[in-house]
Design a protein around this motif. Sequence first.
Motif, PDB file in Angstrom:
ATOM      1  N   GLY A  52     -15.262  -1.718 -26.057  1.00 38.30           N
ATOM      2  CA  GLY A  52     -16.019  -2.120 -24.883  1.00 38.30           C
ATOM      3  C   GLY A  52     -16.290  -3.612 -24.824  1.00 38.30           C
ATOM      4  N   ARG A  53     -15.888  -4.377 -25.856  1.00 40.19           N
ATOM      5  CA  ARG A  53     -16.106  -5.816 -25.828  1.00 40.19           C
ATOM      6  C   ARG A  53     -15.407  -6.431 -24.619  1.00 40.19           C
ATOM      7  NH1 ARG A  53     -13.206 -10.165 -26.884  1.00 40.19           N
ATOM      8  NH2 ARG A  53     -11.436  -8.864 -27.493  1.00 40.19           N
ATOM      9  N   VAL A  54     -16.163  -7.166 -23.829  1.00 34.55           N
ATOM     10  CA  VAL A  54     -15.577  -7.800 -22.646  1.00 34.55           C
ATOM     11  C   VAL A  54     -14.943  -9.105 -23.086  1.00 34.55           C
ATOM     12  CG1 VAL A  54     -16.004  -8.694 -20.335  1.00 34.55           C
ATOM     13  CG2 VAL A  54     -17.304  -6.717 -21.165  1.00 34.55           C
ATOM     14  N   GLY A  55     -13.620  -9.146 -23.021  1.00 32.25           N
ATOM     15  CA  GLY A  55     -12.884 -10.335 -23.443  1.00 32.25           C
ATOM     16  C   GLY A  55     -12.484 -11.231 -22.296  1.00 32.25           C
ATOM     17  N   ALA A  56     -12.069 -10.635 -21.176  1.00 32.76           N
ATOM     18  CA  ALA A  56     -11.680 -11.394 -19.990  1.00 32.76           C
ATOM     19  C   ALA A  56     -11.710 -10.446 -18.803  1.00 32.76           C
ATOM     20  CB  ALA A  56     -10.281 -11.991 -20.152  1.00 32.76           C
ATOM     21  N   THR A  57     -12.134 -10.956 -17.658  1.00 33.16           N
ATOM     22  CA  THR A  57     -12.279 -10.123 -16.469  1.00 33.16           C
ATOM     23  C   THR A  57     -11.356 -10.587 -15.356  1.00 33.16           C
ATOM     24  OG1 THR A  57     -14.079 -11.521 -15.644  1.00 33.16           O
ATOM     25  CG2 THR A  57     -14.694  -9.618 -16.989  1.00 33.16           C
ATOM     26  N   TYR A  58     -11.125  -9.668 -14.423  1.00 26.72           N
ATOM     27  CA  TYR A  58     -10.357  -9.976 -13.212  1.00 26.72           C
ATOM     28  C   TYR A  58     -11.162  -9.445 -12.039  1.00 26.72           C
ATOM     29  CZ  TYR A  58      -6.304 -10.508 -10.098  1.00 26.72           C
ATOM     30  OH  TYR A  58      -5.450 -10.899  -9.087  1.00 26.72           O
ATOM     31  N   ARG A  59     -11.581 -10.341 -11.161  1.00 27.32           N
ATOM     32  CA  ARG A  59     -12.436  -9.981 -10.033  1.00 27.32           C
ATOM     33  C   ARG A  59     -11.609  -9.429  -8.886  1.00 27.32           C
ATOM     34  NH1 ARG A  59     -17.885  -9.463  -8.090  1.00 27.32           N
ATOM     35  NH2 ARG A  59     -17.793  -9.729  -5.843  1.00 27.32           N
ATOM     36  N   VAL A  60     -11.991  -8.250  -8.407  1.00 29.38           N
ATOM     37  CA  VAL A  60     -11.351  -7.635  -7.245  1.00 29.38           C
ATOM     38  C   VAL A  60     -12.401  -7.404  -6.165  1.00 29.38           C
ATOM     39  CG1 VAL A  60     -10.117  -5.635  -6.353  1.00 29.38           C
ATOM     40  CG2 VAL A  60      -9.528  -6.556  -8.596  1.00 29.38           C
ATOM     41  N   GLN A  61     -12.104  -7.867  -4.953  1.00 32.22           N
ATOM     42  CA  GLN A  61     -12.998  -7.661  -3.820  1.00 32.22           C
ATOM     43  C   GLN A  61     -12.739  -6.273  -3.224  1.00 32.22           C
ATOM     44  OE1 GLN A  61     -15.160 -10.408  -4.565  1.00 32.22           O
ATOM     45  NE2 GLN A  61     -15.510 -10.009  -2.411  1.00 32.22           N
ATOM     46  N   VAL A  62     -13.213  -5.242  -3.936  1.00 30.29           N
ATOM     47  CA  VAL A  62     -13.085  -3.880  -3.421  1.00 30.29           C
ATOM     48  C   VAL A  62     -13.819  -3.800  -2.086  1.00 30.29           C
ATOM     49  CG1 VAL A  62     -13.492  -1.455  -3.911  1.00 30.29           C
ATOM     50  CG2 VAL A  62     -12.999  -3.034  -5.783  1.00 30.29           C
ATOM     51  N   ARG A  63     -13.177  -3.218  -1.084  1.00 27.86           N
ATOM     52  CA  ARG A  63     -13.727  -3.209   0.274  1.00 27.86           C
ATOM     53  C   ARG A  63     -12.997  -2.166   1.079  1.00 27.86           C
ATOM     54  NH1 ARG A  63      -9.900  -6.997  -0.327  1.00 27.86           N
ATOM     55  NH2 ARG A  63      -8.321  -7.194   1.303  1.00 27.86           N
ATOM     56  N   PRO A  64     -13.516  -1.806   2.252  1.00 26.28           N
ATOM     57  CA  PRO A  64     -12.739  -0.926   3.130  1.00 26.28           C
ATOM     58  C   PRO A  64     -11.392  -1.584   3.433  1.00 26.28           C
ATOM     59  CG  PRO A  64     -14.995  -1.106   3.904  1.00 26.28           C
ATOM     60  CD  PRO A  64     -14.857  -2.115   2.803  1.00 26.28           C
ATOM     61  N   GLY A  65     -10.333  -0.832   3.276  1.00 27.79           N
ATOM     62  CA  GLY A  65      -9.001  -1.399   3.424  1.00 27.79           C
ATOM     63  C   GLY A  65      -8.380  -1.757   2.087  1.00 27.79           C
ATOM     64  N   PHE A  66      -9.205  -1.926   1.057  1.00 29.62           N
ATOM     65  CA  PHE A  66      -8.727  -2.091  -0.325  1.00 29.62           C
ATOM     66  C   PHE A  66      -9.714  -1.329  -1.194  1.00 29.62           C
ATOM     67  CE2 PHE A  66      -7.355  -3.797  -4.285  1.00 29.62           C
ATOM     68  CZ  PHE A  66      -6.043  -4.230  -4.076  1.00 29.62           C
ATOM     69  N   ASP A  67      -9.571  -0.022  -1.162  1.00 32.42           N
ATOM     70  CA  ASP A  67     -10.591   0.860  -1.726  1.00 32.42           C
ATOM     71  C   ASP A  67     -10.398   1.076  -3.221  1.00 32.42           C
ATOM     72  OD1 ASP A  67      -8.436   2.594  -1.882  1.00 32.42           O
ATOM     73  OD2 ASP A  67      -9.139   3.896  -0.245  1.00 32.42           O
ATOM     74  N   LEU A  68     -11.143   2.034  -3.765  1.00 32.82           N
ATOM     75  CA  LEU A  68     -11.131   2.252  -5.205  1.00 32.82           C
ATOM     76  C   LEU A  68      -9.807   2.822  -5.699  1.00 32.82           C
ATOM     77  CD1 LEU A  68     -14.758   3.624  -5.524  1.00 32.82           C
ATOM     78  CD2 LEU A  68     -13.911   1.448  -6.419  1.00 32.82           C
ATOM     79  N   ASP A  69      -9.163   3.650  -4.908  1.00 37.64           N
ATOM     80  CA  ASP A  69      -7.860   4.168  -5.323  1.00 37.64           C
ATOM     81  C   ASP A  69      -6.806   3.067  -5.312  1.00 37.64           C
ATOM     82  OD1 ASP A  69      -8.375   6.927  -5.915  1.00 37.64           O
ATOM     83  OD2 ASP A  69      -8.656   7.280  -3.777  1.00 37.64           O
ATOM     84  N   THR A  70      -6.863   2.181  -4.320  1.00 37.74           N
ATOM     85  CA  THR A  70      -5.942   1.047  -4.293  1.00 37.74           C
ATOM     86  C   THR A  70      -6.192   0.150  -5.492  1.00 37.74           C
ATOM     87  OG1 THR A  70      -6.011   1.125  -1.877  1.00 37.74           O
ATOM     88  CG2 THR A  70      -5.059  -0.838  -2.878  1.00 37.74           C
ATOM     89  N   THR A  71      -7.461  -0.044  -5.816  1.00 41.93           N
ATOM     90  CA  THR A  71      -7.821  -0.850  -6.977  1.00 41.93           C
ATOM     91  C   THR A  71      -7.334  -0.200  -8.262  1.00 41.93           C
ATOM     92  OG1 THR A  71      -9.778  -1.660  -5.811  1.00 41.93           O
ATOM     93  CG2 THR A  71      -9.747  -1.916  -8.205  1.00 41.93           C
ATOM     94  N   ALA A  72      -7.465   1.116  -8.350  1.00 38.06           N
ATOM     95  CA  ALA A  72      -7.015   1.830  -9.551  1.00 38.06           C
ATOM     96  C   ALA A  72      -5.532   1.612  -9.801  1.00 38.06           C
ATOM     97  CB  ALA A  72      -7.319   3.320  -9.413  1.00 38.06           C
ATOM     98  N   ALA A  73      -4.774   1.453  -8.724  1.00 43.59           N
ATOM     99  CA  ALA A  73      -3.332   1.250  -8.859  1.00 43.59           C
ATOM    100  C   ALA A  73      -2.990  -0.102  -9.480  1.00 43.59           C
ATOM    101  CB  ALA A  73      -2.657   1.383  -7.491  1.00 43.59           C
ATOM    102  N   LEU A  74      -3.972  -0.992  -9.607  1.00 44.91           N
ATOM    103  CA  LEU A  74      -3.746  -2.299 -10.227  1.00 44.91           C
ATOM    104  C   LEU A  74      -3.894  -2.246 -11.745  1.00 44.91           C
ATOM    105  CD1 LEU A  74      -5.816  -4.656  -7.882  1.00 44.91           C
ATOM    106  CD2 LEU A  74      -3.354  -4.221  -7.812  1.00 44.91           C
ATOM    107  N   ALA A  75      -4.336  -1.136 -12.294  1.00 41.70           N
ATOM    108  CA  ALA A  75      -4.710  -1.087 -13.709  1.00 41.70           C
ATOM    109  C   ALA A  75      -3.575  -1.539 -14.623  1.00 41.70           C
ATOM    110  CB  ALA A  75      -5.169   0.321 -14.077  1.00 41.70           C
ATOM    111  N   ASP A  76      -2.366  -1.053 -14.389  1.00 46.36           N
ATOM    112  CA  ASP A  76      -1.270  -1.437 -15.278  1.00 46.36           C
ATOM    113  C   ASP A  76      -0.942  -2.922 -15.155  1.00 46.36           C
ATOM    114  OD1 ASP A  76      -0.301  -1.033 -12.671  1.00 46.36           O
ATOM    115  OD2 ASP A  76       1.722  -0.605 -13.391  1.00 46.36           O
ATOM    116  N   TYR A  77      -1.040  -3.464 -13.942  1.00 43.17           N
ATOM    117  CA  TYR A  77      -0.784  -4.892 -13.749  1.00 43.17           C
ATOM    118  C   TYR A  77      -1.835  -5.729 -14.466  1.00 43.17           C
ATOM    119  CZ  TYR A  77      -0.922  -9.484 -11.545  1.00 43.17           C
ATOM    120  OH  TYR A  77      -0.970 -10.843 -11.331  1.00 43.17           O
ATOM    121  N   LEU A  78      -3.100  -5.346 -14.344  1.00 39.43           N
ATOM    122  CA  LEU A  78      -4.163  -6.112 -14.986  1.00 39.43           C
ATOM    123  C   LEU A  78      -4.043  -6.041 -16.508  1.00 39.43           C
ATOM    124  CD1 LEU A  78      -7.237  -5.231 -12.736  1.00 39.43           C
ATOM    125  CD2 LEU A  78      -5.647  -7.154 -12.561  1.00 39.43           C
ATOM    126  N   ALA A  79      -3.640  -4.886 -17.024  1.00 40.15           N
ATOM    127  CA  ALA A  79      -3.428  -4.770 -18.465  1.00 40.15           C
ATOM    128  C   ALA A  79      -2.288  -5.675 -18.907  1.00 40.15           C
ATOM    129  CB  ALA A  79      -3.136  -3.319 -18.839  1.00 40.15           C
TER     130      ALA A  79
END
Length: 780
Positions: free
Chosen positions: A17-44
């Motif tokens: 759980g140590r926070v080493g580095a973050t990536y800010r996503v402006q989750v919003r209508p039109g870019f919802d949580l499922d769309t954000t979830a699809a970024l997980a492999d890219y962010l990793a």
Amino acid sequence: MSPTTPPDPTGAHPAGGRVGATYRVQVRPGFDLDTTAALADYLAALGVTHLYSAPLLTATPGSAHGYDVVDHRAVNPELGGEAARVRLVRALRAAGLGLVVDIVPNHAGVARPAANPAWWDVLRRGRDSAYARWFDIDWDRGRLLLPVLADDPDALADLTVVDGELRYHEHRFPIADGTDGGHPAQVHDRQHYELVSWRRGDAELTYRRFFAVSDLAGLRVEDPEVFAATHAEVLRWVAAGEVDGIRVDHPDGLRDPADYLARLRAAAPGVWLVVEKILEYGEELPDWPVDGTTGYDALAPVCGLFVDPAAEGHFTALDARLTGRHTSWQDLTHRSKREAATRLLAAELTRLATLVPEVEPVPARAALAELAACFPVYRGYPPHGARHLAVARAEAGRRRPELTGALDAVTRRLRDPADELARRFPQLTGAVMAKGVEDTAYYRWSRFVALNEVGGTPAHFGVTPAEFHRFAAARQARWPASMTTLSTHDTKRGEDVRARLAVLAELPRRWAERVTAFTAAAPLPDPAFAHLLWQTAVGAWPIERDRLHAYVEKAAREASVATSWADPDPAFEDALHAVVDRMYDDPALHAELTAFAAEITPAGWSNALGQKLVQLAMPGVPDTYQGTELWDNSLVDPDNRRPVDFAARRELLARLDAGWLPPVDADGAAKLLVVSRTLRLRRDHPELFTGYRPVAAHGPAGAHAVAFDRGGALAVATRLPLGLARAGGWRDTSLTLPVHEMTDLFTGRVYSDPQVPVADLLATLPVALLAPAESVEAAR
């Protein structure tokens, strides 16, 4: 863990759980949580350890940002609701990532009362509402004023009663039990609220707001019941192990930030906790139970490192020549802060003045406004608050000696921490600083707009390497887990725009010549704003015409000199838009602007890579704002919330991972290389980033290199590249490596000689990140 390494089957995320580095996503209508979830492999693959999300609780329908929460009990259905949040957490865990969430304790959205159950009940039941204590309302001043009517004395004639509600055009309001019947205006007069002209909002409102935004009503989270109700859902996620970090929005608006943060820490003892606390130059973060700030205090010195301090006199002279006057930053900010206190925040000022009955209302208001305008930081906190108050009192007395009696009376009250006036006054000073400086003075003083940034000090022109090293070493010692950032949803210009503008400080005479020609070819009645406009254009060029039009209109209205939000000046704004159109439609002017932007762009790229490496490698937890892993020419919001082309970023990252070494060119792949390799090294080898030691470059060009050793990882960046070129390049300048056999993460080159010529090290890119050879393979 390399980007191709399969996730831990236990679902554990990095370092428990140590926070080493973050990536800010402006989750919003039109870019919802499922769309954000699809970024997980890219962010990793990029190398971050945690997704850092915009607020997730239910916000005003259609909200593009989420800071107007209307229901604290549930995830915003427009983002996909609770089921989508659970899917996001699962996707992140499967990719080895954690989650940092943004929370908004200071205020709630009230623009659409029916969407906010608590506010609706307060409007319906008044003081008898079970939620009346939720909101910071001054009930002793009469009915709750709602500034929604047109500026027309006959506006109430448009009221109707429909389905048991009062309606004013698209606005809906509840009717208290037993108060219906008769003409709509008569029904209105029986309610616990009063609908008034929008112009009365700033002067007469009876509830505390977020700054001067009447659609955001202040919450009383100092009340334990309100704290519990508004935090229960987020704390449920924390208890379930689904949240690793919390970002606290605008703590300066709270009645008692220290007490609030102590309660939040007690409720979430294991999370990484950072606060959006804006610190003035040289100001220290109070000893709160947090891990640090959201990074604006790092943004200013990092960006300033790439600005030549020697250019200050040139830009001061240019500003005076263009505007026809010498502008004092101290006087300008004082004036704009006093305007904010007496105009935008007049309602809050009135509420404070009523707490000083021993002083006549007029001098009480004047004294409070003057103290707020002279307050040197956002707000004071014990025990340092007394020092800041003393500074404000001395300056206020110097500027307004006729207020001596009122100032003394008010100051005596403000020195007592138990006094209600002393508890509320800091909520005003923070708002006055934000509205008066960031949202007004930054648009009025255009001497050198690369410095006009949140958390910055435009009067402090550039940062020397020695000054930066002192800052970074102190940060490592006191706040090693504080966030660092270069761009956020609130920055006035994107990081790469500021990096290109920094080049102007290396050619002040050339810029003076160019901007003189530009303003002569397309004059504007406000010469100070014209200078801001042309700096912004060359910093962001090429930029789409509609984006620049939207920016300059917002900026001019924020400046509130020739036009404003409350009273737009059509003639000035037409002239402003005509200048923008000339940039695109006048062939000669368009060619000159394009040529000059192209002239400074390569040095801007060098600065952009340098400041990015410094920000990512320095002490702290680095954040990457969405999309800024490539070149980004964003301006102030909403421009910096535009959609991001993640497909292009995935493709470029795949090419880099296949072995492509990009040049420093327009597609931004070099920046993506710097971001991904630095983040991966930090994630996979945190032991290389546990200290801080400046590393000097020896030789004739040593001042153009900034280097530091983080405990095994050595970052090297070029500063002032035009001056370096004019001086003949790196020549015999060299660096001493901390260990033998080090590899540059960006080029793959191995260095075994302890003395490395900087010219060799930076032959391909203007930056390098060196690590012991055995640590490098996974990160590359």
